[in-house]
Design a protein around this motif. Structure first.
Motif, PDB file in Angstrom:
ATOM      1  N   SER A 226      18.775  39.703  22.478  1.00 58.70           N
ATOM      2  CA  SER A 226      19.217  40.691  23.469  1.00 58.70           C
ATOM      3  C   SER A 226      17.986  41.321  24.101  1.00 58.70           C
ATOM      4  CB  SER A 226      20.069  41.778  22.803  1.00 58.70           C
ATOM      5  OG  SER A 226      20.388  42.811  23.717  1.00 58.70           O
ATOM      6  N   ALA A 231      18.123  40.826  17.986  1.00 62.17           N
ATOM      7  CA  ALA A 231      18.918  41.956  17.525  1.00 62.17           C
ATOM      8  C   ALA A 231      19.294  41.819  16.055  1.00 62.17           C
ATOM      9  CB  ALA A 231      20.186  42.084  18.374  1.00 62.17           C
ATOM     10  N   GLN A 232      19.501  40.579  15.599  1.00 66.03           N
ATOM     11  CA  GLN A 232      19.861  40.352  14.196  1.00 66.03           C
ATOM     12  C   GLN A 232      19.661  38.884  13.861  1.00 66.03           C
ATOM     13  OE1 GLN A 232      23.736  41.828  13.065  1.00 66.03           O
ATOM     14  NE2 GLN A 232      23.695  40.867  11.054  1.00 66.03           N
ATOM     15  N   GLN A 244      24.908  44.307  12.685  1.00 65.02           N
ATOM     16  CA  GLN A 244      24.053  45.473  12.475  1.00 65.02           C
ATOM     17  C   GLN A 244      23.931  46.342  13.712  1.00 65.02           C
ATOM     18  OE1 GLN A 244      20.328  43.901  11.024  1.00 65.02           O
ATOM     19  NE2 GLN A 244      21.204  43.245   9.075  1.00 65.02           N
ATOM     20  N   THR A 245      24.391  45.850  14.849  1.00 65.97           N
ATOM     21  CA  THR A 245      24.338  46.638  16.081  1.00 65.97           C
ATOM     22  C   THR A 245      25.643  46.456  16.843  1.00 65.97           C
ATOM     23  OG1 THR A 245      23.454  44.904  17.514  1.00 65.97           O
ATOM     24  CG2 THR A 245      21.849  46.176  16.235  1.00 65.97           C
ATOM     25  N   ALA A 246      25.911  47.392  17.741  1.00 64.96           N
ATOM     26  CA  ALA A 246      27.107  47.289  18.574  1.00 64.96           C
ATOM     27  C   ALA A 246      27.039  46.051  19.464  1.00 64.96           C
ATOM     28  CB  ALA A 246      27.263  48.555  19.416  1.00 64.96           C
ATOM     29  N   GLY A 270      26.724  55.696   9.920  1.00 66.32           N
ATOM     30  CA  GLY A 270      26.580  55.777  11.364  1.00 66.32           C
ATOM     31  C   GLY A 270      27.728  56.549  11.975  1.00 66.32           C
ATOM     32  N   LEU A 358      28.057  50.712  11.808  1.00 62.06           N
ATOM     33  CA  LEU A 358      26.957  50.369  12.702  1.00 62.06           C
ATOM     34  C   LEU A 358      25.907  51.457  12.619  1.00 62.06           C
ATOM     35  CD1 LEU A 358      29.013  49.205  15.811  1.00 62.06           C
ATOM     36  CD2 LEU A 358      27.949  47.763  14.058  1.00 62.06           C
ATOM     37  N   ASP A 360      23.119  51.820  14.009  1.00 63.89           N
ATOM     38  CA  ASP A 360      22.403  52.170  15.228  1.00 63.89           C
ATOM     39  C   ASP A 360      23.261  52.954  16.213  1.00 63.89           C
ATOM     40  OD1 ASP A 360      24.142  50.139  16.102  1.00 63.89           O
ATOM     41  OD2 ASP A 360      22.744  49.538  17.672  1.00 63.89           O
ATOM     42  N   ALA A 361      24.564  53.032  15.959  1.00 57.93           N
ATOM     43  CA  ALA A 361      25.470  53.634  16.945  1.00 57.93           C
ATOM     44  C   ALA A 361      25.571  55.140  16.708  1.00 57.93           C
ATOM     45  CB  ALA A 361      26.838  52.978  16.874  1.00 57.93           C
TER      46      ALA A 361
END
Length: 362
Positions: A226, A231-232, A244-246, A270, A358, A360-361
């Motif tokens: 991304s 991103a993962q 791990q991320t949206a 999160g 998540l 990171d969110a």
């Protein structure tokens, strides 16, 4: 009677760590003022089927081209079997690439197409034709050695391109969306054949795709790209079940992203969590206090159906929750008539352990 004593200070013997097939460190590629690749760190293991997955413009193809030597990095390093190849030309790297358009010579027979790389390397005619014939047998095209590319189907041409790339026995095979031009059934068939071929050869495959199903089907591990970064990284199971991320949650499969506390969900690490559509349970008649057949502690919310889409193996039911956003539930088996579902009151439930937080969110 004698005894052999081992020194208490002797250091344990440890096996040396395996050198990765490909190692990328702080890899950057800029085009003008655009960072196409922005500090990628990645180790790809020996004999691994690794997929680079991401949308257009995410940087995955640029990374592949830098590994192949078609682009030079603006900064950072690329190692092949522990040797720095960052500034080497493509022909100085023990890798080969299969492109989406196959790039076969239309005027040559299949055996001459496959043998071309060996010819460039100076191998004698008899030996290179023998090895080319073996490579075509490996991809189940041995009886078509005299045909030309125009006489083959798309899937067969793709296998010829594979045979041509494999006949020179590269340490790493790079595949740049090679299945993109095939129809759905042939693409699914080739996914299986590619994975079986990689397992039988033991060669490291690096596969670039924007198709999540391809990546999930074939890969030992996946790197989700991304905006020029990874991103993962993880197995297909890890990427899908534990995003791990949206961004990863939304790009790899369909996700319902809900806020902390909704439906009585306990606080987590999160502000938001993911529940996959197949983990949601619909009750067509229940009240919001009835968790149906779910385990104790299940979270239940009421809502109304806004649409339902039959997709063959299941039905996607969109439900606007009274207490939150619209979610998608994947319902297997029989459902009421989809045309009559709009506006129908339902409850949506999920088990606490199916909520993936998540971090990171925030």
């Amino acid at each position: 009677m004698s005894e052999t004593a081992q020194s208490p200070t002797a250091a344990p013997i440890t096996a040396p760590a395996e050198v990765p097939a490909i190692r990328l460190r702080k890899l950057v590629k800029t085009f003008g003022d655009v960072n196409a690749v922005d500090g990628v760190d990645l180790d790809i293991r020996q004999g691994e089927f690794f997929s680079m997955l991401g949308p257009s413009g995410s940087g995955k193809t640029t990374v592949l081209r830098m590994i192949a030597g078609f682009e030079l990095p603006s900064s950072g390093t690329i190692e092949l079997d522990g040797a720095d190849v960052s500034t080497k030309a493509p022909f100085e790297r023990d890798v080969n690439t299969v492109f989406q358009d196959y790039a076969l010579f239309p005027h040559m027979s299949l055996i001459d197409n496959v043998a071309y790389g060996l010819r460039v390397r100076g191998m004698g005619k008899n030996e290179r034709r023998e090895r080319a014939a073996q490579a075509l047998e490996r991809v189940q095209l041995g009886k078509f050695v005299a045909r030309r590319p125009a006489q083959l189907s798309g899937g067969q041409r793709q296998r010829v391109a594979l045979a041509r790339a494999l006949v020179v026995e590269p340490k790493v095979l790079l595949l740049d969306e090679p299945l993109g031009a095939l129809d759905l059934k042939l693409r699914q068939q080739m996914q299986i054949e590619l994975k079986e071929l990689q397992r039988s050869l033991g060669i490291t495959f690096i596969f670039v795709t924007h198709d999540q199903e391809e990546a999930l089907t074939m890969s030992d591990r996946i790197g989700v790209f991304s905006n020029g970064r990874i991103a993962q990284t993880g197995s297909a199971h890890e990427i899908y079940r534990s995003p791990q991320t949206a961004f990863v949650a939304n790009f790899v499969g369909t996700s319902n992203i809900l806020t902390a506390g909704i439906g009585g969900t306990a606080s987590g690490p999160g502000a938001s969590f993911v529940v996959r559509p197949e983990r949601l349970h619909l009750n067509w008649e229940a009240t919001a206090h009835d968790a149906g057949h779910l385990t104790p502690g299940a979270r239940v919310l009421a809502g109304r159906v806004t649409s339902a889409v039959y997709v063959g193996h299941a039905t996607q039911v969109h439900v606007e929750l009274d207490a939150g956003p619209t979610v998608i539930a994947l319902v297997h088996g029989d459902v009421p008539d989809t045309d009559a579902l709009k506006g129908h009151r339902v409850t949506v439930a999920w088990a606490e352990h199916d909520a993936v937080w998540l971090p990171d969110a925030a």
